[in-house]
Write an enzyme that holds these catalytic residues in place. Structure first.
Site, PDB file in Angstrom:
ATOM      1  N   ARG A 282       0.883  -1.449  -0.055  1.00  0.00           N
ATOM      2  CA  ARG A 282       0.036  -0.057   0.041  1.00  0.00           C
ATOM      3  C   ARG A 282       0.955   1.214   0.090  1.00  0.00           C
ATOM      4  O   ARG A 282       0.504   2.163  -0.675  1.00  0.00           O
ATOM      5  CB  ARG A 282      -0.794  -0.051   1.138  1.00  0.00           C
ATOM      6  CG  ARG A 282      -2.026  -1.128   1.141  1.00  0.00           C
ATOM      7  CD  ARG A 282      -3.132  -0.946   0.256  1.00  0.00           C
ATOM      8  NE  ARG A 282      -3.892   0.484   0.349  1.00  0.00           N
ATOM      9  CZ  ARG A 282      -4.909   0.400   1.133  1.00  0.00           C
ATOM     10  NH1 ARG A 282      -5.400  -0.976   1.743  1.00  0.00           N
ATOM     11  NH2 ARG A 282      -5.722   1.409   1.566  1.00  0.00           N
TER      12      ARG A 282
ATOM     13  N   ALA B 241       2.588 -19.779  34.510  1.00  0.00           N
ATOM     14  CA  ALA B 241       3.189 -21.039  34.731  1.00  0.00           C
ATOM     15  C   ALA B 241       3.647 -21.106  36.233  1.00  0.00           C
ATOM     16  O   ALA B 241       4.175 -19.868  36.569  1.00  0.00           O
ATOM     17  CB  ALA B 241       4.413 -21.048  33.598  1.00  0.00           C
TER      18      ALA B 241
ATOM     19  N   ASP C 134       9.844 -16.418  17.037  1.00  0.00           N
ATOM     20  CA  ASP C 134      10.833 -16.796  17.917  1.00  0.00           C
ATOM     21  C   ASP C 134      11.295 -15.370  18.796  1.00  0.00           C
ATOM     22  O   ASP C 134      11.889 -15.375  19.759  1.00  0.00           O
ATOM     23  CB  ASP C 134      12.069 -17.253  17.420  1.00  0.00           C
ATOM     24  CG  ASP C 134      11.862 -18.769  16.890  1.00  0.00           C
ATOM     25  OD1 ASP C 134      12.417 -19.019  15.953  1.00  0.00           O
ATOM     26  OD2 ASP C 134      10.937 -19.198  17.266  1.00  0.00           O
TER      27      ASP C 134
ATOM     28  N   THR D 190       9.100 -13.336  13.070  1.00  0.00           N
ATOM     29  CA  THR D 190       9.398 -14.587  13.511  1.00  0.00           C
ATOM     30  C   THR D 190       8.646 -14.745  14.936  1.00  0.00           C
ATOM     31  O   THR D 190       8.667 -13.721  15.550  1.00  0.00           O
ATOM     32  CB  THR D 190      10.813 -15.069  13.483  1.00  0.00           C
ATOM     33  OG1 THR D 190      11.019 -16.362  14.038  1.00  0.00           O
ATOM     34  CG2 THR D 190      11.613 -13.937  14.525  1.00  0.00           C
TER      35      THR D 190
HETATM   36  O1  F6P Z   1      11.718 -20.182  13.576  1.00  0.00           O
HETATM   37  C1  F6P Z   1      10.327 -20.478  13.917  1.00  0.00           C
HETATM   38  C2  F6P Z   1      10.164 -22.061  14.270  1.00  0.00           C
HETATM   39  O2  F6P Z   1       8.869 -22.222  14.586  1.00  0.00           O
HETATM   40  C3  F6P Z   1      10.989 -22.320  15.473  1.00  0.00           C
HETATM   41  O3  F6P Z   1      10.290 -21.938  16.848  1.00  0.00           O
HETATM   42  C4  F6P Z   1      10.906 -23.814  15.374  1.00  0.00           C
HETATM   43  O4  F6P Z   1      11.927 -24.456  16.208  1.00  0.00           O
HETATM   44  C5  F6P Z   1      11.156 -23.935  13.765  1.00  0.00           C
HETATM   45  O5  F6P Z   1      10.669 -22.794  13.296  1.00  0.00           O
HETATM   46  C6  F6P Z   1      10.568 -25.260  13.272  1.00  0.00           C
HETATM   47  O6  F6P Z   1      11.002 -25.171  11.723  1.00  0.00           O
HETATM   48  P1  F6P Z   1      10.226 -25.890  10.892  1.00  0.00           P
HETATM   49  O7  F6P Z   1       8.968 -25.032  10.515  1.00  0.00           O
HETATM   50  O8  F6P Z   1      11.183 -25.928   9.499  1.00  0.00           O
HETATM   51  O9  F6P Z   1       9.967 -27.366  11.160  1.00  0.00           O
END
Ligand code: F6P
Length: 331
Positions: A25, A186, A127, A125
């Site tokens: 956009r 947790a 992560d 990501t």
């Molecule tokens: O990087 C994101 C992620 O979900 C990680 O947390 C996990 O270890 C990895 O990808 C899994 O990789 P794939 O999707 O290639 O199985």
């Protein structure tokens, strides 16, 4: 005439499509041509490039995943196919690429830049391990999924007086485990940044039992160094089962394991991720407009930042020690 290519690389995460929409956009608004590359770097290598229009991004904001498709192309794959990728970019007269992706995308972006291929990377990501931004697109959605899962697991663990070991993703960092675990209440969070001896965890669970707490929720990051035999599932050691096996023997408490897996990568992005993706997408195109290249756009302290890709790829984004310390109040 600027012609901007957009590609999604590495693991998908909720918010990727919101970022695509924002890049497109803003580019349309500036009068640029916008092209999509399917399936990330693998798609670029095969020249799978197509012109976009406003309809391409209509209605995609709330969609999880990537409408373009992703691939897990390694830096080595890119090195071996760099000429084909350059050809695909030149054939389509692409002046710069916006890459929405994870740490592997940052590394490839640095390689592109070193080889004279203009690009800007948007951090995406679950992560949250990309250096150069406080939060990556997808992280908030994933910790929301984790927190919701822990709410559900509390009721069954309580009903059966069990210890529920919940394994979450995150590669080598504990961002997902720490933030998702804190949000979900947790009773213990095992993260690579703080590899406590397993005896400490066993003692903690026994003390809870002695205090009359007849169930516990333990969140363990997949990268937690469980120095024990770990069953391997589809080629990946599963920390949760190794931990459950050891703790069960050490405490004689009833253990069960839940591996959240790819649920953390799915679903519609949260509002926070939609807004972060929108801000970072705008910032990426504004950087292109200013002639910037070889940079990661990020947000640090609520300010848009630009980090050289070479620096961004040199180290992961790790949890600050004071954040880890403060979290100990709760487990
Ligand atoms: O990087 C994101 C992620 O979900 C990680 O947390 C996990 O270890 C990895 O990808 C899994 O990789 P794939 O999707 O290639 O199985």
């Amino acid at each position: 005439m600027r012609r901007v290519a957009i590609m999604t690389a590495g693991a998908d995460a909720p918010g990727m499509n919101a970022a695509i929409r924002s890049v497109a956009r803003r580019s349309f608004e500036l009068g640029y041509d916008v092209l999509m590359v399917r399936d990330g770097f693998e798609g670029l290598a095969r020249g799978d490039v197509e012109i976009m229009n406003k309809k391409t991004v209509s209605g995609i904001l709330p969609l999880g995943g990537s409408i373009f498709g992703c691939s897990r192309a390694s830096v080595d794959f890119v090195r071996q196919n760099l000429v084909r990728m350059k050809d695909a970019l030149e054939t389509n007269n692409i002046t710069t690429s916006v890459i929405i992706g994870d740490r592997s995308a940052v590394a490839v972006g640095a390689l592109f830049h070193a080889n004279g291929i203009p690009c800007v990377v948007v951090p995406n990501t679950i992560d949250n391990d990309i250096y150069g931004t406080d939060f990556s697109i997808g992280f908030d959605s994933a910790i929301t999924t984790i927190s919701d899962a822990l709410d559900k697991l509390h009721t069954t663990a309580s009903s059966h007086h069990r210890v529920m070991i919940v394994e979450v993703m995150g590669r080598e960092t504990g961002w997902l485990a720490l933030y998702g675990g804190l949000a979900g209440g947790a009773d213990f969070i095992a993260i690579p940044e703080q590899p406590v001896p397993i005896e400490t965890l066993a003692t903690h669970l026994r003390q809870r039992k002695e205090e009359g707490k007849d169930f516990s929720i333990v969140v363990v990051a997949e990268g937690y160094p469980v120095a024990l035999h770990q069953p391997v599932v589809s080629g990946r050691p599963v920390a949760g089962y190794g931990l459950a096996e050891a703790l069960g023997e050490m405490t004689n408490l009833s253990m069960r394991v839940t591996v959240l897996g790819y649920l953390q990568r799915g679903g519609s992005p949260t509002v926070s991720d939609r807004l972060l993706a929108t801000r970072l997408g705008l910032a990426a195109v504004n950087a292109v407009r200013e002639g910037k290249t070889g940079i990661l756009v990020g947000e640090v302290g609520q300010r848009i930042t630009f980090t050289e890709l070479k620096e961004a790829t040199s180290q992961p984004h790790v949890i600050p020690a004071d954040v880890v310390l403060q979290a100990k109040t709760f487990y």
